[in-house]
Design a protein around this motif. Structure first.
Motif, short mmCIF file in Angstrom:
data_model
loop_
_atom_site.label_atom_id
_atom_site.label_comp_id
_atom_site.label_asym_id
_atom_site.label_seq_id
_atom_site.Cartn_x
_atom_site.Cartn_y
_atom_site.Cartn_z
N GLN A 71 21.95 67.55 55.97
CA GLN A 71 22.84 67.33 54.84
C GLN A 71 23.91 66.30 55.20
OE1 GLN A 71 24.55 71.25 54.07
NE2 GLN A 71 23.98 71.76 56.15
N LEU A 72 24.42 65.65 54.17
CA LEU A 72 25.51 64.70 54.37
C LEU A 72 26.79 65.46 54.72
CD1 LEU A 72 25.10 62.16 51.45
CD2 LEU A 72 25.16 61.62 53.88
N GLU A 73 27.52 64.94 55.69
CA GLU A 73 28.77 65.60 56.05
C GLU A 73 29.85 65.32 55.01
OE1 GLU A 73 30.45 66.49 60.23
OE2 GLU A 73 31.31 64.55 59.62
N GLN A 74 29.80 64.15 54.38
CA GLN A 74 30.79 63.80 53.36
C GLN A 74 30.14 62.95 52.28
OE1 GLN A 74 33.32 61.98 56.14
NE2 GLN A 74 32.39 59.98 56.01
N PRO A 75 30.65 63.00 51.06
CA PRO A 75 30.08 62.18 49.97
C PRO A 75 30.25 60.69 50.25
CG PRO A 75 31.66 63.79 49.12
CD PRO A 75 31.75 63.83 50.61
N THR A 112 32.38 49.13 53.64
CA THR A 112 31.96 49.74 54.90
C THR A 112 31.96 51.25 54.74
OG1 THR A 112 32.89 47.92 56.18
CG2 THR A 112 32.47 49.96 57.37
N ALA A 113 30.91 51.89 55.27
CA ALA A 113 30.80 53.35 55.15
C ALA A 113 30.21 53.93 56.43
CB ALA A 113 29.92 53.72 53.97
N LEU A 114 30.61 55.15 56.72
CA LEU A 114 30.02 55.91 57.82
C LEU A 114 29.08 56.93 57.20
CD1 LEU A 114 29.74 56.96 60.74
CD2 LEU A 114 31.72 58.43 60.29
N ILE A 115 27.80 56.79 57.51
CA ILE A 115 26.82 57.79 57.08
C ILE A 115 26.71 58.79 58.23
CG2 ILE A 115 24.40 58.23 56.53
CD1 ILE A 115 24.26 55.35 55.47
N LYS A 116 27.03 60.04 57.95
CA LYS A 116 26.91 61.07 58.98
C LYS A 116 26.10 62.23 58.40
CE LYS A 116 29.10 63.62 62.60
NZ LYS A 116 30.32 63.97 63.30
N LEU A 117 24.97 62.49 59.03
CA LEU A 117 24.09 63.59 58.63
C LEU A 117 24.15 64.67 59.70
CD1 LEU A 117 21.19 61.30 57.55
CD2 LEU A 117 22.44 62.80 56.03
N VAL A 118 24.20 65.93 59.25
CA VAL A 118 24.25 67.05 60.19
C VAL A 118 23.13 68.04 59.87
CG1 VAL A 118 26.71 66.84 60.68
CG2 VAL A 118 25.97 68.22 58.74
N TYR A 119 22.62 68.66 60.92
CA TYR A 119 21.56 69.66 60.78
C TYR A 119 22.22 71.01 61.06
CZ TYR A 119 16.87 71.71 61.34
OH TYR A 119 15.71 72.45 61.21
N GLN A 120 22.51 71.74 60.00
CA GLN A 120 23.18 73.02 60.16
C GLN A 120 22.91 73.89 58.94
OE1 GLN A 120 27.56 71.36 58.88
NE2 GLN A 120 27.46 72.71 60.59
N ARG A 121 23.28 75.14 59.07
CA ARG A 121 23.16 76.06 57.94
C ARG A 121 24.36 75.84 57.02
NH1 ARG A 121 21.68 80.45 62.32
NH2 ARG A 121 19.41 80.50 62.04
N PRO A 122 24.11 75.76 55.72
CA PRO A 122 25.20 75.47 54.78
C PRO A 122 26.36 76.46 54.86
CG PRO A 122 23.08 75.27 53.68
CD PRO A 122 22.82 75.83 55.05
N TRP A 123 26.09 77.70 55.20
CA TRP A 123 27.16 78.70 55.26
C TRP A 123 27.88 78.71 56.61
CZ3 TRP A 123 21.94 79.78 55.08
CH2 TRP A 123 21.39 80.39 56.20
N ARG A 125 29.49 75.91 58.00
CA ARG A 125 30.13 74.60 58.06
C ARG A 125 31.21 74.51 59.13
NH1 ARG A 125 27.78 70.39 55.76
NH2 ARG A 125 29.15 69.61 54.16
N ASP A 126 31.76 75.64 59.54
CA ASP A 126 32.81 75.63 60.57
C ASP A 126 32.22 75.60 61.98
OD1 ASP A 126 31.77 78.19 60.17
OD2 ASP A 126 33.62 79.17 60.80
N GLN A 127 30.90 75.69 62.12
CA GLN A 127 30.22 75.66 63.42
C GLN A 127 29.82 74.22 63.78
OE1 GLN A 127 29.73 78.58 65.25
NE2 GLN A 127 30.98 79.47 63.63
N ILE A 128 29.63 73.98 65.07
CA ILE A 128 29.14 72.68 65.52
C ILE A 128 27.67 72.55 65.08
CG2 ILE A 128 28.55 71.27 67.54
CD1 ILE A 128 30.91 72.64 68.98
N PRO A 129 27.30 71.43 64.45
CA PRO A 129 25.91 71.27 63.99
C PRO A 129 24.93 71.32 65.16
CG PRO A 129 27.31 69.53 63.12
CD PRO A 129 28.13 70.28 64.11
N ALA A 130 23.72 71.80 64.89
CA ALA A 130 22.67 71.83 65.91
C ALA A 130 22.28 70.41 66.31
CB ALA A 130 21.45 72.59 65.40
N ARG A 131 22.30 69.50 65.36
CA ARG A 131 22.00 68.08 65.61
C ARG A 131 22.79 67.25 64.62
NH1 ARG A 131 15.96 66.93 67.24
NH2 ARG A 131 16.87 66.42 69.23
N SER A 132 22.94 65.98 64.94
CA SER A 132 23.60 65.07 64.00
C SER A 132 23.08 63.65 64.23
CB SER A 132 25.12 65.12 64.16
OG SER A 132 25.50 64.65 65.43
N TRP A 133 23.30 62.82 63.24
CA TRP A 133 22.93 61.40 63.30
C TRP A 133 23.93 60.64 62.45
CZ3 TRP A 133 21.47 57.47 59.97
CH2 TRP A 133 20.82 56.38 60.55
#
Length: 142
Positions: A71-75, A112-123, A125-133
């Protein structure tokens, strides 16, 4: 009869020449637009330069049955975003199979934009993502 064929071929050729895609802002034909594709194991360059109309595609494995989701970390406001999941195809349907998530970011505005995707459970959000890109993208006009 032969002249009719030549006239028909000429008419069809002229018709298709008029069907080229044009940029509404400049009236120029859109050419040399690229799609940049990255997978989870590939890093984005320090900064990626895109033109308006070009695409960046991110593809990664995902297994929704675990609750984890890319999921996207921010819009983001500079892109049109398509988010798609394609399950693994098997002969028989099976519960718990994963698949691939893809995000297509079509550059629509300059900036200019920062695309940040995180692999985590939606509920979680306060945890460190399992993966990110992530990827910093600079968008210029065509």
């Amino acid at each position: 009869m032969r002249i009719q064929k030549y006239v028909l071929v000429l008419f069809v050729s002229i018709f298709f020449m008029g069907c080229q895609t044009t940029n509404l802002k400049t009236g120029q034909a859109m050419q040399n637009l690229n799609t940049y594709e990255y997978h989870l194991d590939q890093s984005c360059p320090e900064s990626l330069n895109l033109k308006v109309g070009e695409d960046l595609v991110f593809i990664a494995s995902e297994n929704p049955s675990t609750g984890y989701r890319w999921q996207l970390e921010q819009p983001l406001s500079l892109f049109k975003i398509e988010d798609r999941f394609e399950a693994v195809k098997t002969a028989k349907p099976m519960v718990g199979l994963g698949g691939q998530r893809s995000f297509r970011f079509k550059a629509e505005k300059t900036g200019t934009a920062l695309i940040k995707l995180v692999y985590q459970r939606p509920w979680e959000r306060d945890q460190i993502p399992a993966r990110s890109w992530q990827c910093v993208v600079h968008i210029t006009s065509t």
